[in-house]
Design a protein around this motif. Structure first.
Motif, PDB file in Angstrom:
ATOM      1  N   ILE A  38      41.036 -10.030 -28.410  1.00  0.00           N
ATOM      2  CA  ILE A  38      41.993 -10.740 -28.874  1.00  0.00           C
ATOM      3  C   ILE A  38      41.581 -11.698 -28.128  1.00  0.00           C
ATOM      4  CG2 ILE A  38      44.494 -11.455 -28.372  1.00  0.00           C
ATOM      5  CD1 ILE A  38      44.433  -8.122 -28.896  1.00  0.00           C
ATOM      6  N   ILE A  39      41.297 -12.141 -26.505  1.00  0.00           N
ATOM      7  CA  ILE A  39      41.324 -13.173 -25.681  1.00  0.00           C
ATOM      8  C   ILE A  39      39.861 -14.166 -26.116  1.00  0.00           C
ATOM      9  CG2 ILE A  39      40.932 -13.760 -23.550  1.00  0.00           C
ATOM     10  CD1 ILE A  39      42.311 -11.036 -21.975  1.00  0.00           C
ATOM     11  N   THR A  40      39.075 -13.603 -26.363  1.00  0.00           N
ATOM     12  CA  THR A  40      37.530 -14.419 -26.994  1.00  0.00           C
ATOM     13  C   THR A  40      37.675 -14.787 -27.848  1.00  0.00           C
ATOM     14  OG1 THR A  40      36.382 -12.259 -27.891  1.00  0.00           O
ATOM     15  CG2 THR A  40      36.246 -12.733 -25.192  1.00  0.00           C
ATOM     16  N   ASP A  41      38.481 -14.251 -28.962  1.00  0.00           N
ATOM     17  CA  ASP A  41      38.852 -14.764 -29.928  1.00  0.00           C
ATOM     18  C   ASP A  41      39.655 -16.446 -29.995  1.00  0.00           C
ATOM     19  OD1 ASP A  41      38.137 -14.782 -32.946  1.00  0.00           O
ATOM     20  OD2 ASP A  41      40.364 -14.221 -33.373  1.00  0.00           O
ATOM     21  N   SER A  42      40.776 -16.783 -28.867  1.00  0.00           N
ATOM     22  CA  SER A  42      41.352 -17.242 -28.683  1.00  0.00           C
ATOM     23  C   SER A  42      41.208 -18.543 -27.405  1.00  0.00           C
ATOM     24  CB  SER A  42      42.805 -16.966 -28.042  1.00  0.00           C
ATOM     25  OG  SER A  42      43.452 -15.761 -28.661  1.00  0.00           O
ATOM     26  N   ILE A  43      40.314 -18.210 -27.421  1.00  0.00           N
ATOM     27  CA  ILE A  43      39.507 -19.141 -25.898  1.00  0.00           C
ATOM     28  C   ILE A  43      37.992 -19.808 -26.087  1.00  0.00           C
ATOM     29  CG2 ILE A  43      38.826 -17.774 -24.783  1.00  0.00           C
ATOM     30  CD1 ILE A  43      40.132 -19.717 -21.711  1.00  0.00           C
ATOM     31  N   SER A  44      38.000 -21.246 -26.309  1.00  0.00           N
ATOM     32  CA  SER A  44      36.141 -22.112 -26.597  1.00  0.00           C
ATOM     33  C   SER A  44      34.825 -21.464 -25.247  1.00  0.00           C
ATOM     34  CB  SER A  44      36.546 -23.014 -26.600  1.00  0.00           C
ATOM     35  OG  SER A  44      36.612 -23.712 -24.256  1.00  0.00           O
ATOM     36  N   LEU A  45      34.322 -21.195 -25.636  1.00  0.00           N
ATOM     37  CA  LEU A  45      33.658 -20.553 -25.047  1.00  0.00           C
ATOM     38  C   LEU A  45      33.246 -21.094 -23.781  1.00  0.00           C
ATOM     39  CD1 LEU A  45      30.214 -19.942 -27.205  1.00  0.00           C
ATOM     40  CD2 LEU A  45      31.103 -18.333 -25.844  1.00  0.00           C
ATOM     41  N   SER A  46      33.564 -22.388 -23.818  1.00  0.00           N
ATOM     42  CA  SER A  46      32.813 -23.520 -22.581  1.00  0.00           C
ATOM     43  C   SER A  46      34.263 -22.839 -22.154  1.00  0.00           C
ATOM     44  CB  SER A  46      33.588 -24.644 -23.000  1.00  0.00           C
ATOM     45  OG  SER A  46      34.141 -25.325 -23.764  1.00  0.00           O
ATOM     46  N   ASP A  47      35.498 -23.372 -22.728  1.00  0.00           N
ATOM     47  CA  ASP A  47      36.790 -22.796 -20.584  1.00  0.00           C
ATOM     48  C   ASP A  47      36.208 -21.308 -20.159  1.00  0.00           C
ATOM     49  OD1 ASP A  47      37.587 -25.147 -21.764  1.00  0.00           O
ATOM     50  OD2 ASP A  47      39.451 -24.580 -22.571  1.00  0.00           O
ATOM     51  N   ALA A 169      48.203 -12.273 -20.233  1.00  0.00           N
ATOM     52  CA  ALA A 169      47.289 -13.009 -21.273  1.00  0.00           C
ATOM     53  C   ALA A 169      48.044 -13.082 -22.240  1.00  0.00           C
ATOM     54  CB  ALA A 169      46.033 -12.676 -21.122  1.00  0.00           C
ATOM     55  N   ILE A 170      47.669 -11.254 -22.365  1.00  0.00           N
ATOM     56  CA  ILE A 170      48.142 -11.100 -24.600  1.00  0.00           C
ATOM     57  C   ILE A 170      49.834 -11.641 -24.110  1.00  0.00           C
ATOM     58  CG2 ILE A 170      48.722  -9.097 -25.812  1.00  0.00           C
ATOM     59  CD1 ILE A 170      45.946  -9.586 -25.491  1.00  0.00           C
ATOM     60  N   LEU A 171      50.691 -11.135 -23.012  1.00  0.00           N
ATOM     61  CA  LEU A 171      52.381 -12.053 -23.855  1.00  0.00           C
ATOM     62  C   LEU A 171      52.213 -13.733 -23.867  1.00  0.00           C
ATOM     63  CD1 LEU A 171      55.135 -10.911 -23.834  1.00  0.00           C
ATOM     64  CD2 LEU A 171      55.369 -11.253 -21.017  1.00  0.00           C
ATOM     65  N   TYR A 172      51.032 -13.912 -23.392  1.00  0.00           N
ATOM     66  CA  TYR A 172      51.156 -15.171 -23.239  1.00  0.00           C
ATOM     67  C   TYR A 172      50.749 -15.782 -24.972  1.00  0.00           C
ATOM     68  CZ  TYR A 172      49.605 -20.364 -23.674  1.00  0.00           C
ATOM     69  OH  TYR A 172      49.737 -21.996 -23.337  1.00  0.00           O
ATOM     70  N   PHE A 181      41.170 -23.280 -19.922  1.00  0.00           N
ATOM     71  CA  PHE A 181      41.291 -22.781 -18.780  1.00  0.00           C
ATOM     72  C   PHE A 181      42.028 -23.020 -17.855  1.00  0.00           C
ATOM     73  CE2 PHE A 181      40.301 -24.770 -14.604  1.00  0.00           C
ATOM     74  CZ  PHE A 181      39.473 -23.613 -13.821  1.00  0.00           C
ATOM     75  N   ASN A 182      43.019 -23.317 -17.753  1.00  0.00           N
ATOM     76  CA  ASN A 182      44.640 -23.443 -17.022  1.00  0.00           C
ATOM     77  C   ASN A 182      45.725 -22.671 -17.262  1.00  0.00           C
ATOM     78  OD1 ASN A 182      44.050 -25.633 -15.538  1.00  0.00           O
ATOM     79  ND2 ASN A 182      44.634 -27.193 -17.285  1.00  0.00           N
ATOM     80  N   ASN A 183      45.153 -22.488 -18.315  1.00  0.00           N
ATOM     81  CA  ASN A 183      46.506 -21.355 -18.779  1.00  0.00           C
ATOM     82  C   ASN A 183      46.056 -19.897 -18.064  1.00  0.00           C
ATOM     83  OD1 ASN A 183      47.042 -22.672 -22.426  1.00  0.00           O
ATOM     84  ND2 ASN A 183      47.752 -22.985 -20.451  1.00  0.00           N
ATOM     85  N   CYS A 187      47.445 -16.963 -15.285  1.00  0.00           N
ATOM     86  CA  CYS A 187      47.706 -15.778 -15.564  1.00  0.00           C
ATOM     87  C   CYS A 187      47.140 -14.780 -14.696  1.00  0.00           C
ATOM     88  CB  CYS A 187      46.523 -15.202 -17.371  1.00  0.00           C
ATOM     89  SG  CYS A 187      48.069 -15.824 -18.312  1.00  0.00           S
ATOM     90  N   PHE A 188      45.732 -14.864 -14.316  1.00  0.00           N
ATOM     91  CA  PHE A 188      44.612 -14.657 -13.615  1.00  0.00           C
ATOM     92  C   PHE A 188      45.636 -14.950 -11.817  1.00  0.00           C
ATOM     93  CE2 PHE A 188      41.487 -13.523 -10.111  1.00  0.00           C
ATOM     94  CZ  PHE A 188      40.974 -12.639 -11.010  1.00  0.00           C
ATOM     95  N   THR A 189      46.540 -15.451 -11.749  1.00  0.00           N
ATOM     96  CA  THR A 189      46.672 -15.824 -10.789  1.00  0.00           C
ATOM     97  C   THR A 189      48.443 -15.104 -10.171  1.00  0.00           C
ATOM     98  OG1 THR A 189      46.023 -17.902 -10.949  1.00  0.00           O
ATOM     99  CG2 THR A 189      47.308 -17.538  -9.399  1.00  0.00           C
ATOM    100  N   SER A 190      49.157 -15.340 -10.938  1.00  0.00           N
ATOM    101  CA  SER A 190      50.285 -14.482 -11.726  1.00  0.00           C
ATOM    102  C   SER A 190      50.106 -13.168 -11.389  1.00  0.00           C
ATOM    103  CB  SER A 190      51.009 -15.052 -12.675  1.00  0.00           C
ATOM    104  OG  SER A 190      51.039 -16.120 -13.276  1.00  0.00           O
ATOM    105  N   ALA A 191      49.053 -12.191 -11.664  1.00  0.00           N
ATOM    106  CA  ALA A 191      48.701 -10.755 -11.961  1.00  0.00           C
ATOM    107  C   ALA A 191      48.665 -10.178 -10.410  1.00  0.00           C
ATOM    108  CB  ALA A 191      47.660 -10.971 -13.213  1.00  0.00           C
ATOM    109  N   HIS A 192      47.227 -11.564 -10.000  1.00  0.00           N
ATOM    110  CA  HIS A 192      46.613 -10.695  -8.505  1.00  0.00           C
ATOM    111  C   HIS A 192      48.371 -10.863  -6.989  1.00  0.00           C
ATOM    112  CE1 HIS A 192      42.326  -9.688  -8.733  1.00  0.00           C
ATOM    113  NE2 HIS A 192      43.249 -10.386 -10.109  1.00  0.00           N
TER     114      HIS A 192
END
Length: 413
Positions: A38-47, A169-172, A181-183, A187-192
């Motif tokens: 789901i995540i990889t389908d929603s973000i570009s390869l480069s980001d 990330a899924i909730l977003y 990239f920023n989103n 998500c990663f920062t909030s979780a940690h």
């Protein structure tokens, strides 16, 4: 039947601990397995590649800034009384948090010399510092849970951040159509941060104001500098592949490598759950002049890790082929080799910890230094001809060779 199982667990508490740890590891291992499509389908390869590079950089900085002190806490735990343990834990935690801020800022500044893909701005810097501090907290509470055999504390240290990251990330994505990239970084920062706060709140009674002095700092560094060097070399070996891929093949190739690694990483989760019990029991047995595990038995368990890696590699290969988009199909075969490599790496890490305790510490540092040089040289020479396969095959060979060396050295008479 149930009664027989209870009697078995009561007779062999190490099996009970290992099963408990495996249950803790299941969620963070399975969540990316099902949610990454789901995540990889929603973000570009480069980001996604840029995000992976930044997180790799933060993880490397966090490893360096820990100064090997979480490992020293484990090694010295059984030689200390309760009051000394709390004093040591708090002193180590505060010291490394100060170093963490300096290290991550310096690493970000230096990153422009070897990677132009990582965007450096206020958001990146702020999130990097917060994630580094949160990772540092989790490392120490993970070490504490390892020696105290506390499953709930282990769950918070090992599972909460990873699980929360994917769920946030899924909730977003439920309210937005795509990630960037920023989103994903937020998500990663909030979780940690959530995981670090939860661990501090649960273990606040264990924290106390430590006594600081230059002599304490010098003594700690004398004890840990070889652990620090070994940990830094291991972190470099684990991280360097992604930066080589970025340099020669671009940020998109980093995405392929990262997805392959994510689908192979459950092997490490499973092995870690067992290894943490084996290693702690081995150290405790040394302290009490007795041990439930011989080196021969541990080596056999390491062989099981590699077999598990091969089996999991087949599963991850089929899953990526079936559920991920065409853009990520190259990750399938990479994941197969990385799964076996992770089994060998988990085996090597368990034996390396024992080797560090029983054998020549200087010799181990030399081995890791040679492995880093061979890894770097081989990848640079072969990547243009073989692409990402050069990275995974080189990693597999080095991890397997290291495991065989430690196994032979520890078991020889």
């Amino acid at each position: 039947m149930i009664q027989r199982a209870r009697n078995l667990l009561k007779k062999h508490p190490n099996i009970k601990l290992s099963i408990g740890n495996l249950c803790v590891e299941v969620l963070p291992a399975l969540l990316p397995f099902f949610l990454l499509p789901i995540i990889t389908d929603s973000i570009s390869l480069s980001d996604y590649g840029e995000f992976v590079l930044l997180i790799t950089l933060i993880t490397l900085a966090s490893t360096i800034s820990s100064l090997g002190l979480p490992d020293l806490f484990i090694l010295d735990y059984f030689d200390s009384i309760k009051k000394q343990q709390k004093e040591m834990f708090s002193r180590f935690l505060i010291t490394t948090n100060i170093v963490a801020v300096i290290t991550v800022l310096a690493t970000l500044c230096l990153s422009v010399t070897f990677s132009t893909s990582i965007p450096i701005n206020f958001t990146t810097i702020t999130c990097s510092v917060l994630v580094s501090l949160s990772m540092n907290v989790s490392k120490f509470f993970n070490a504490k849970s390892q020696v105290e055999y506390k499953i709930i504390d282990y769950a918070l240290a090992r599972s909460l951040a990873t699980s929360a990251y994917y769920l946030i990330a899924i909730l977003y994505l439920t309210n937005n159509n795509e990630l960037n990239f920023n989103n994903l970084l937020l998500c990663f920062t909030s979780a940690h941060m959530l995981a670090a706060i939860a661990q501090i709140l649960r273990n606040h009674h264990y924290l106390k104001a430590p006594s600081f002095s230059l002599s304490y700092l010098i003594d700690d560094i004398k004890k840990t500098y070889l652990i620090f060097i070994s940990g830094t070399l291991l972190a470099l070996i684990s991280s360097i592949d992604k930066f080589i891929a970025d340099q020669y093949l671009g940020a998109g190739s980093v995405s392929h490598y990262a997805i392959a690694f994510q689908y192979s990483v459950p092997v490490l989760f499973i092995a870690s759950a067992i290894s943490r019990v084996l290693y702690s029991k081995f150290l405790e047995g040394m302290q009490n002049q007795e041990s439930d595990f011989s080196l021969q038995k541990i080596s056999k368990i390491c062989g099981l890790y590699i077999t598990t890696g091969a089996l999991w590699g087949c599963i991850s290969f089929m899953f990526i082929r079936t559920f991920l988009t065409d853009a990520y199909q190259v990750s399938a075969s990479l994941s197969f080799f990385l799964s076996i490599s992770n089994g060998a790496f988990a085996s090597m890490m368990l034996l390396a910890g024992i080797y560090f305790k029983l054998k020549s510490k200087y010799y181990q540092v030399s081995i890791l230094a040679v492995a880093l040089i061979v890894n770097l040289t081989s990848n640079v020479l072969l990547i243009e001809k073989f692409g990402l396969y050069a990275l995974v095959i080189t990693t597999l060979i080095i991890n397997t060779a290291s495991f065989l060396f430690y196994s032979y050295s520890l078991n020889k008479k």
